[in-house]
Write a protein that holds these residues in place. Sequence first.
Motif, short mmCIF file in Angstrom:
data_model
loop_
_atom_site.label_atom_id
_atom_site.label_comp_id
_atom_site.label_asym_id
_atom_site.label_seq_id
_atom_site.Cartn_x
_atom_site.Cartn_y
_atom_site.Cartn_z
N ILE A 1 0.73 28.68 1.12
CA ILE A 1 0.90 27.39 0.56
C ILE A 1 0.43 26.64 1.02
O ILE A 1 0.66 25.87 2.53
CB ILE A 1 2.14 27.07 0.07
CG1 ILE A 1 3.13 28.79 -0.05
CG2 ILE A 1 2.70 26.92 -0.64
CD1 ILE A 1 4.93 28.80 -0.54
N ILE A 2 -0.62 25.99 0.23
CA ILE A 2 -1.04 24.21 0.65
C ILE A 2 0.22 23.40 -0.01
O ILE A 2 -0.08 23.61 -0.77
CB ILE A 2 -2.58 24.78 -0.13
CG1 ILE A 2 -3.21 25.35 0.46
CG2 ILE A 2 -2.90 23.36 0.18
CD1 ILE A 2 -5.00 25.19 -0.07
N VAL A 3 0.56 22.83 1.49
CA VAL A 3 1.01 21.81 0.49
C VAL A 3 0.42 20.00 1.35
O VAL A 3 -0.06 20.17 2.30
CB VAL A 3 2.48 21.75 1.63
CG1 VAL A 3 3.05 20.31 1.95
CG2 VAL A 3 3.39 22.97 1.60
N MET A 4 0.01 19.64 0.32
CA MET A 4 0.13 18.27 0.08
C MET A 4 1.34 16.84 0.43
O MET A 4 2.08 17.17 -0.25
CB MET A 4 -0.65 17.73 -1.17
CG MET A 4 -1.17 15.94 -1.04
SD MET A 4 -2.09 16.08 -2.34
CE MET A 4 -0.61 15.06 -2.93
N LEU A 5 0.74 16.81 2.02
CA LEU A 5 1.80 15.54 1.87
C LEU A 5 1.58 14.16 1.78
O LEU A 5 0.26 14.07 2.68
CB LEU A 5 2.27 14.83 3.09
CG LEU A 5 3.01 16.77 4.11
CD1 LEU A 5 3.46 16.96 5.39
CD2 LEU A 5 4.63 16.66 2.95
N ALA A 6 2.11 12.82 1.02
CA ALA A 6 1.18 11.65 0.67
C ALA A 6 2.68 10.66 0.78
O ALA A 6 3.83 10.33 0.33
CB ALA A 6 0.92 11.97 -0.42
N GLN A 7 2.20 9.84 1.96
CA GLN A 7 2.79 8.61 1.46
C GLN A 7 2.01 7.44 1.24
O GLN A 7 1.04 7.28 1.74
CB GLN A 7 3.33 7.99 3.42
CG GLN A 7 3.97 6.85 4.01
CD GLN A 7 3.86 6.46 5.54
OE1 GLN A 7 3.81 7.32 6.15
NE2 GLN A 7 3.97 5.54 5.42
N ALA A 8 3.21 7.27 0.85
CA ALA A 8 2.56 6.14 0.14
C ALA A 8 2.30 4.16 0.19
O ALA A 8 3.09 4.65 1.91
CB ALA A 8 3.26 4.74 -1.42
N LEU A 9 1.51 3.99 0.22
CA LEU A 9 0.85 2.42 1.71
C LEU A 9 1.31 1.37 0.64
O LEU A 9 1.40 0.36 1.93
CB LEU A 9 -0.56 2.24 1.87
CG LEU A 9 -0.91 3.58 2.65
CD1 LEU A 9 -1.93 3.67 2.89
CD2 LEU A 9 -0.10 4.00 3.88
N LYS A 10 1.50 0.92 -0.26
CA LYS A 10 2.02 -0.32 -1.05
C LYS A 10 3.29 -0.13 -1.49
O LYS A 10 3.10 1.13 -2.56
CB LYS A 10 1.28 -0.16 -2.10
CG LYS A 10 -0.81 -1.22 -1.86
CD LYS A 10 -1.27 -2.02 -2.38
CE LYS A 10 -2.69 -1.58 -2.17
NZ LYS A 10 -3.68 -2.44 -2.71
N LYS A 11 4.29 -0.71 -1.86
CA LYS A 11 5.38 -0.36 -2.11
C LYS A 11 5.83 -1.18 -3.23
O LYS A 11 5.07 -2.50 -3.63
CB LYS A 11 6.63 -1.18 -0.94
CG LYS A 11 6.58 0.03 0.12
CD LYS A 11 6.77 1.04 -0.29
CE LYS A 11 7.68 2.15 1.28
NZ LYS A 11 8.07 3.13 0.95
N ASP A 12 6.30 -0.61 -4.51
CA ASP A 12 6.19 -1.44 -5.89
C ASP A 12 7.07 -2.19 -5.82
O ASP A 12 8.10 -2.76 -5.02
CB ASP A 12 6.17 -0.54 -7.33
CG ASP A 12 5.37 0.07 -7.05
OD1 ASP A 12 4.42 -0.14 -6.94
OD2 ASP A 12 6.03 1.81 -7.46
N THR B 1 -7.05 8.57 3.95
CA THR B 1 -5.78 6.98 3.24
C THR B 1 -6.72 7.49 1.77
O THR B 1 -8.46 6.72 2.19
CB THR B 1 -6.43 5.49 4.41
OG1 THR B 1 -5.55 5.74 5.35
CG2 THR B 1 -6.02 4.18 3.50
N TYR B 2 -6.32 7.01 1.24
CA TYR B 2 -7.22 7.64 -0.22
C TYR B 2 -6.86 6.17 -1.28
O TYR B 2 -5.76 5.14 -0.63
CB TYR B 2 -6.17 7.75 -1.42
CG TYR B 2 -6.98 7.58 -2.62
CD1 TYR B 2 -8.35 8.60 -3.40
CD2 TYR B 2 -6.07 7.81 -3.72
CE1 TYR B 2 -8.82 8.06 -4.26
CE2 TYR B 2 -6.46 7.15 -5.22
CZ TYR B 2 -7.71 7.67 -5.46
OH TYR B 2 -7.95 7.49 -6.23
N GLN B 3 -7.89 4.48 -0.99
CA GLN B 3 -8.24 3.68 -1.45
C GLN B 3 -6.96 2.98 -1.29
O GLN B 3 -6.41 2.46 -1.82
CB GLN B 3 -8.22 3.74 -3.53
CG GLN B 3 -9.76 4.34 -3.49
CD GLN B 3 -9.82 4.42 -4.85
OE1 GLN B 3 -8.36 3.75 -6.12
NE2 GLN B 3 -10.83 5.02 -5.47
N ASP B 4 -6.31 2.78 -0.20
CA ASP B 4 -5.47 2.13 0.60
C ASP B 4 -4.38 2.03 -0.24
O ASP B 4 -3.07 0.89 -0.61
CB ASP B 4 -5.88 0.28 0.51
CG ASP B 4 -6.60 -0.09 1.73
OD1 ASP B 4 -6.61 0.95 2.56
OD2 ASP B 4 -7.86 -0.56 1.24
#
Length: 145
Positions: free
Chosen positions: A134-145, A118-121
Amino acid sequence: MAIKLENVGIAVRGLDETISFFTDLGLELVVRDTICGDWADTALGLDGNHAKIAMLQTPDGHGQIELFEYLHPEAIGSDPALPNEIGMHRVAFSVDDIDIALEIAARHNYHPLRGVATYQDVYKLTYLRGPSGIIVMLAQALKKD
């Protein structure tokens, strides 16, 4: 001068396997083709260039990757890049649900390099090594705009 990113190109060992992985994650196959000829030799600076290609895009149409598998000249293999090596080595995707994305990756036998952080919440994210290293980064936003 206007500029926009068209796509990111990635050379792969197995085009079908790589297409399967990325379409299962949610990308859409736009086109498959085989390229060769003087125009390809000139553009790439590679004599006798002959490759199978596939263009995939994100469902929103904003991100594209071009995959290519060389038929000639023979592809040159190397050790997969580490996250801290100089040069291009990863592609990153935002996903709605990182757990579902990791289940899909696991069905293809690809798993996080170490775990999910988790990066800075702000994001839940991970790196995994996918097709052709291939390095694949997957990221899920924790805060919705």
